[in-house]
Design a protein around this motif. Structure first.
Motif, PDB file in Angstrom:
ATOM      1  N   PRO A  67       0.874  -1.162  -0.297  1.00 35.37           N
ATOM      2  CA  PRO A  67       0.217  -0.354   0.069  1.00 35.37           C
ATOM      3  C   PRO A  67       1.096   1.086   0.478  1.00 35.37           C
ATOM      4  CG  PRO A  67       0.235  -1.175   2.387  1.00 35.37           C
ATOM      5  CD  PRO A  67       0.698  -1.875   1.119  1.00 35.37           C
ATOM      6  N   MET A  68       2.186   1.133  -0.350  1.00 34.76           N
ATOM      7  CA  MET A  68       2.889   2.068   0.453  1.00 34.76           C
ATOM      8  C   MET A  68       3.252   3.060  -1.239  1.00 34.76           C
ATOM      9  SD  MET A  68       3.287   2.375   3.352  1.00 34.76           S
ATOM     10  CE  MET A  68       4.201   4.046   3.654  1.00 34.76           C
ATOM     11  N   GLY A  69       3.065   2.530  -2.263  1.00 36.21           N
ATOM     12  CA  GLY A  69       3.443   2.696  -3.416  1.00 36.21           C
ATOM     13  C   GLY A  69       5.200   2.210  -3.443  1.00 36.21           C
ATOM     14  N   ALA A  70       4.764   2.338  -4.995  1.00 39.29           N
ATOM     15  CA  ALA A  70       6.624   2.179  -5.569  1.00 39.29           C
ATOM     16  C   ALA A  70       7.082   3.504  -5.307  1.00 39.29           C
ATOM     17  CB  ALA A  70       6.973   2.282  -6.915  1.00 39.29           C
ATOM     18  N   GLY A  71       7.350   4.992  -4.827  1.00 37.75           N
ATOM     19  CA  GLY A  71       7.704   6.013  -3.972  1.00 37.75           C
ATOM     20  C   GLY A  71       8.359   5.829  -3.146  1.00 37.75           C
ATOM     21  N   PHE A  72       7.909   4.648  -2.454  1.00 38.57           N
ATOM     22  CA  PHE A  72       8.315   5.237  -0.234  1.00 38.57           C
ATOM     23  C   PHE A  72       9.742   3.992  -0.468  1.00 38.57           C
ATOM     24  CE2 PHE A  72       8.082   3.009   3.877  1.00 38.57           C
ATOM     25  CZ  PHE A  72       7.913   3.640   4.406  1.00 38.57           C
ATOM     26  N   ASN A  73      10.331   5.084   0.154  1.00 40.73           N
ATOM     27  CA  ASN A  73      11.906   4.362   0.724  1.00 40.73           C
ATOM     28  C   ASN A  73      11.761   4.532   2.083  1.00 40.73           C
ATOM     29  OD1 ASN A  73      14.664   4.491   1.126  1.00 40.73           O
ATOM     30  ND2 ASN A  73      15.012   5.434  -0.395  1.00 40.73           N
ATOM     31  N   TYR A  74      11.399   2.830   2.855  1.00 43.40           N
ATOM     32  CA  TYR A  74      11.756   3.168   4.161  1.00 43.40           C
ATOM     33  C   TYR A  74      13.190   3.758   4.449  1.00 43.40           C
ATOM     34  CZ  TYR A  74      11.626   1.207   8.976  1.00 43.40           C
ATOM     35  OH  TYR A  74      11.757   1.283   9.897  1.00 43.40           O
ATOM     36  N   ARG A  75      13.777   2.935   4.476  1.00 45.58           N
ATOM     37  CA  ARG A  75      15.285   3.860   4.612  1.00 45.58           C
ATOM     38  C   ARG A  75      15.503   5.282   4.668  1.00 45.58           C
ATOM     39  NH1 ARG A  75      19.005  -0.199   4.900  1.00 45.58           N
ATOM     40  NH2 ARG A  75      20.920   1.155   4.962  1.00 45.58           N
ATOM     41  N   ALA A  76      14.960   6.250   3.736  1.00 47.86           N
ATOM     42  CA  ALA A  76      14.747   7.949   3.699  1.00 47.86           C
ATOM     43  C   ALA A  76      13.733   8.478   5.011  1.00 47.86           C
ATOM     44  CB  ALA A  76      13.671   8.245   2.754  1.00 47.86           C
ATOM     45  N   ALA A  77      12.206   7.055   5.247  1.00 46.79           N
ATOM     46  CA  ALA A  77      11.408   7.579   6.048  1.00 46.79           C
ATOM     47  C   ALA A  77      12.527   7.316   7.747  1.00 46.79           C
ATOM     48  CB  ALA A  77      10.019   6.623   6.102  1.00 46.79           C
ATOM     49  N   LEU A  78      12.855   6.452   7.602  1.00 45.63           N
ATOM     50  CA  LEU A  78      13.518   6.237   9.098  1.00 45.63           C
ATOM     51  C   LEU A  78      14.891   7.007   9.514  1.00 45.63           C
ATOM     52  CD1 LEU A  78      14.946   2.631   8.891  1.00 45.63           C
ATOM     53  CD2 LEU A  78      13.376   3.251  10.922  1.00 45.63           C
ATOM     54  N   LYS A  79      15.522   8.267   8.092  1.00 42.08           N
ATOM     55  CA  LYS A  79      16.165   9.631   8.926  1.00 42.08           C
ATOM     56  C   LYS A  79      15.391   9.817   9.333  1.00 42.08           C
ATOM     57  CE  LYS A  79      19.071   8.203   4.410  1.00 42.08           C
ATOM     58  NZ  LYS A  79      19.287   9.177   3.442  1.00 42.08           N
ATOM     59  N   GLU A  80      13.996  10.045   9.685  1.00 40.81           N
ATOM     60  CA  GLU A  80      12.746  11.317  10.334  1.00 40.81           C
ATOM     61  C   GLU A  80      12.767  10.986  11.293  1.00 40.81           C
ATOM     62  OE1 GLU A  80      12.225  14.577   8.669  1.00 40.81           O
ATOM     63  OE2 GLU A  80      13.487  13.540   7.510  1.00 40.81           O
TER      64      GLU A  80
END
Length: 723
Positions: free
Chosen positions: A47-60
């Protein structure tokens, strides 16, 4: 209106196919090749879509705030599922333990790295009873931090924080586990058709644990490790010790780690068996919608607190079950034990004549004292001489026990995460651990063009360059991110002696490539991969479709000291359909083994298909076998494999086990030979559809482009620095 037989009972919605009861394609044709394993994590389920990057989200992520919330949760007892002794440390240690405990070394599948405990079958395994309550207790925190923390990371972190709250100095923690969104239904957990079926079917001889079927590790369907009541539920600590040794070894743990994890795992928390199984609702996957994803709820009584039902065994292991201390060893070794039955009728060991002062408090009323217990696995530590000696070592040096457990817990919960390059966060341990398969950074400032020229001038055949690069990279498995070309471990033991790597050919090629690497300041790992790229480029040019294969330098060369030879032994390929090779005949068909390897390598069905066709055209079969090389232009990157496979002027005739001849229908003349792996791309309806794409007259260029893209994916699968 009067109902007729035609209209009566009709419903406007499709039945069966939308539920687990439907008879799907594989039910009608059970012997057909099932490609589902290659599609089990299709992006359409995410459901997150192809544009979601968990590693980038973790930085926040505010890690300090998350930890504070978890620490508060440990002591925030909820009325709907109250905490034992007002503390959830035992609950969350178990959630993390059972998430990680499904990992198995043989194929790297299972483990905590994907959050798969949320889905069937793991969410409904008998051994995972009430882990659903732990995940629901974590939901407010997951809701608060949202995309910045995956379920997979959150469950493991909760268990680690639980141990810290109990008083243990933990070894560290790494974020970076990305959630899946669909059950891993195609993982083989065993052939049994019922939970906790007798384990005899998993073994050649149940008294010889080493005869357990590979790649399984747990002793019975629905268990994480061993049966706490004994082998097949029959108490016998000596026999249980043998199963523990084999099972924990298959989880990548040695004897000392096994003892540390067992003792440390049972230092906090308790077993729950003060009830009856008959009073429980179905498991989460089978429960009705009113249960909202919760299972095993008591439908006839209280079913919480002191009346909770989990394993059927009832009691704590220590006097202070929320504290990290040496109480487990003191209880086990300072008492004599006798076999008893729990209120639920389960076998458990209880101390003889234990003074009340050493009993554990009741989970709801500390003024009430309850009898501690031991499982058969606990008694095994006392009975088995090797385990007992380790226990005595720990008892003599509690600080050493603390350190061993902390490191073993870290390994248990991080083993399936792969190399250190994938780890994120402020609490990473400084030490490089050998089970991480460490690889030093490689140089990037060398002249790629000059090395290409040197490879082309070396006299090495394209097939040799292709085979060496492929064999180096094919060990990668996305299940636990081990293996791959980075590190060039193909030149080290044990890989340089593996039959599938053709040791004589490998040594000859390395004798040429290693001096080229040294002369240009490149790693051997990079030069091996670049050699394959050079061969692909030359083969594509010969086919009339010149391309430049993308290449990113930076691979390093591991040393023998960085390589755990025993651990790497499980990565040895037993078969490789891409090179038309099998070490021997197996019960499993060659095409099924091809699917297993393709899935571990992270390939889709179309990528697998184009790679097979290209490898055949390049003449890269093991030992130069002609099987499947259906072309008169061997070495050119042509789609001839697919063109000739789908040509109805040909007939396909079995001439032996796993061997076929492709004959001219008109004359009967033998044109080529092939294997089952080759012919499945014409016989299986899905694979044939892919093969026909590449056989079309207008897709020769697409074939080259797709082959190059799939080739680069394989070569870069372990380049976590690139992502």
């Amino acid at each position: 209106m009067t109902k007729t037989n035609e209209t009566a009972g009709k419903c406007p919605v499709m039945h069966g196919g939308n539920t687990a009861q439907g008879a799907g394609v594989m039910a009608w044709w059970p012997n057909a090749l099932n490609l589902d394993i290659l599609h089990q994590h299709d992006r359409k389920t995410d459901p997150m879509g192809a544009g979601f990057n968990y590693r980038a989200a973790l930085k926040e992520l505010d890690v300090a705030a998350l930890k504070a919330d978890l620490r508060a949760l440990m002591h925030d007892s909820q009325d709907w599922w109250p905490a034992d002794w007002g503390s959830y440390v035992g609950m969350f240690a178990r959630v993390a333990w059972h998430a990680a405990g499904s990992y198995r070394l043989a194929d790297g599948r299972g483990g905590a790295g994907t959050g798969n405990q949320r889905f069937a079958p793991l969410n409904s395994w008998p051994d995972n009873v009430n882990t659903d309550k732990g995940r629901r207790l974590l939901w407010p925190i997951k809701k608060k931090y949202g995309n910045k923390i995956s379920w997979a990371d959150l469950m493991v972190l909760a268990g680690t924080i639980a141990y810290e709250e109990a008083g243990l100095k933990t070894y560290g923690f790494a974020f970076g586990r990305e959630d899946i969104w669909h059950p891993e239904k195609d993982i083989y957990w065993g052939s049994e058709k019922e939970w906790l079926a007798p384990s005899d079917g998993r073994y050649g001889d149940v008294t010889k644990p080493e005869t357990m079927e590979n790649p399984l590790a747990a002793v019975q369907m629905g268990l994480i490790y061993v049966n706490p009541e004994g082998v097949n539920g029959k108490p016998d600590p000596a026999a249980t010790a043998l199963q523990m040794r084999e099972t924990f070894a298959r989880m990548a743990m040695n004897d000392e780690e096994t003892v540390a994890l067992t003792a440390g795992g049972h230092t906090i928390g308790k077993c729950h068996g003060n009830g009856t199984v008959d009073a429980l609702s179905p498991d989460p996957e089978a429960a009705g919608p009113e249960f909202q994803g919760l299972g095993w709820m008591n439908t006839k009584g209280r079913g919480i607190g002191r009346n909770t039902m989990v394993s059927g065994i009832e009691g704590a292991w220590t006097t202070n079950p929320t504290k990290w201390d040496m109480g487990y060893f003191e209880m086990l070794f300072n008492n004599e034990w006798e076999l008893k039955k729990s209120p639920a009728g389960a076998h458990q060991w209880e101390p003889v004549n234990l003074p009340e002062a050493f009993m554990a408090p009741d989970v709801e009323d500390p003024s009430i004292k309850t009898m501690p217990i031991m499982t058969d696995a606990d008694m095994a530590l006392k009975v088995d001489p090797i385990y007992r000696a380790i226990c005595e070592k720990f008892m003599a040096d509690p600080a050493y026990f603390d350190e061993c457990f902390a490191k073993a817990w870290f390994k248990l919960t991080h083993r399936d995460m792969g190399p250190r390059a994938r780890w994120i966060g402020p609490d990473l341990p400084a030490e490089d651990l050998i089970w991480q398969d460490p690889v030093p950074a490689g140089a990037t400032d060398w002249d790629i063009g000059a090395v290409k020229a040197a490879i082309r001038a070396s006299g090495l055949a394209r097939a040799d360059l292709i085979a060496t690069a492929w064999d180096s990279a094919r060990t990668y498995r996305g299940s636990d991110m081990r293996g791959g070309a980075n590190g060039a471990r193909i030149r080290l033991a044990p890989q340089n002696g593996w039959e599938g790597n053709e040791p004589e050919r490998l040594a000859r090629v390395l004798a040429v490539l290693e001096p080229i690497a040294a002369a240009h300041g490149a790693s051997v790992a990079d030069v091996i991969v670049l050699g394959g790229s050079v061969a692909v480029e030359d083969a594509a040019a010969e086919a009339g479709y010149p391309v430049e294969v993308p290449f990113a330098p930076g691979r390093g060369d591991a040393s023998a000291e960085m390589t755990d030879v025993e651990s790497f032994a499980v990565l040895e390929p037993l078969a490789d359909g891409f090179r038309n090779w099998a070490k021997k005949d197996y019960v499993v068909s060659p095409e099924e083994m091809l699917l297993d390897r393709a899935q571990l390598m992270g390939l889709t069905a179309p990528q697998m298909t184009v790679l097979i066709g290209g490898m055949r055209a390049l003449g890269a079969n093991y030992g130069g076998s002609p099987d499947g090389v259906m072309t008169d232009r061997v070495g050119a990157l042509t789609p001839d494999f697919f063109v000739n496979l789908t040509d109805m002027a040909n007939a396909w005739v079995p001439v032996g086990k796993n061997r076929y001849e492709i004959r001219d229908r008109a004359t009967g003349a033998v044109k080529w030979t092939a294997s089952r792996v080759d012919l499945v791309f014409g016989s299986n309806s899905v694979l044939r559809a892919y093969a026909e794409v590449y056989a079309q007259d207008d897709n020769a260029g697409k074939f080259v482009e797709d082959f190059v893209a799939a080739w680069v994916r394989v070569m870069n699968a372990d380049r976590f620095d690139l992502s």
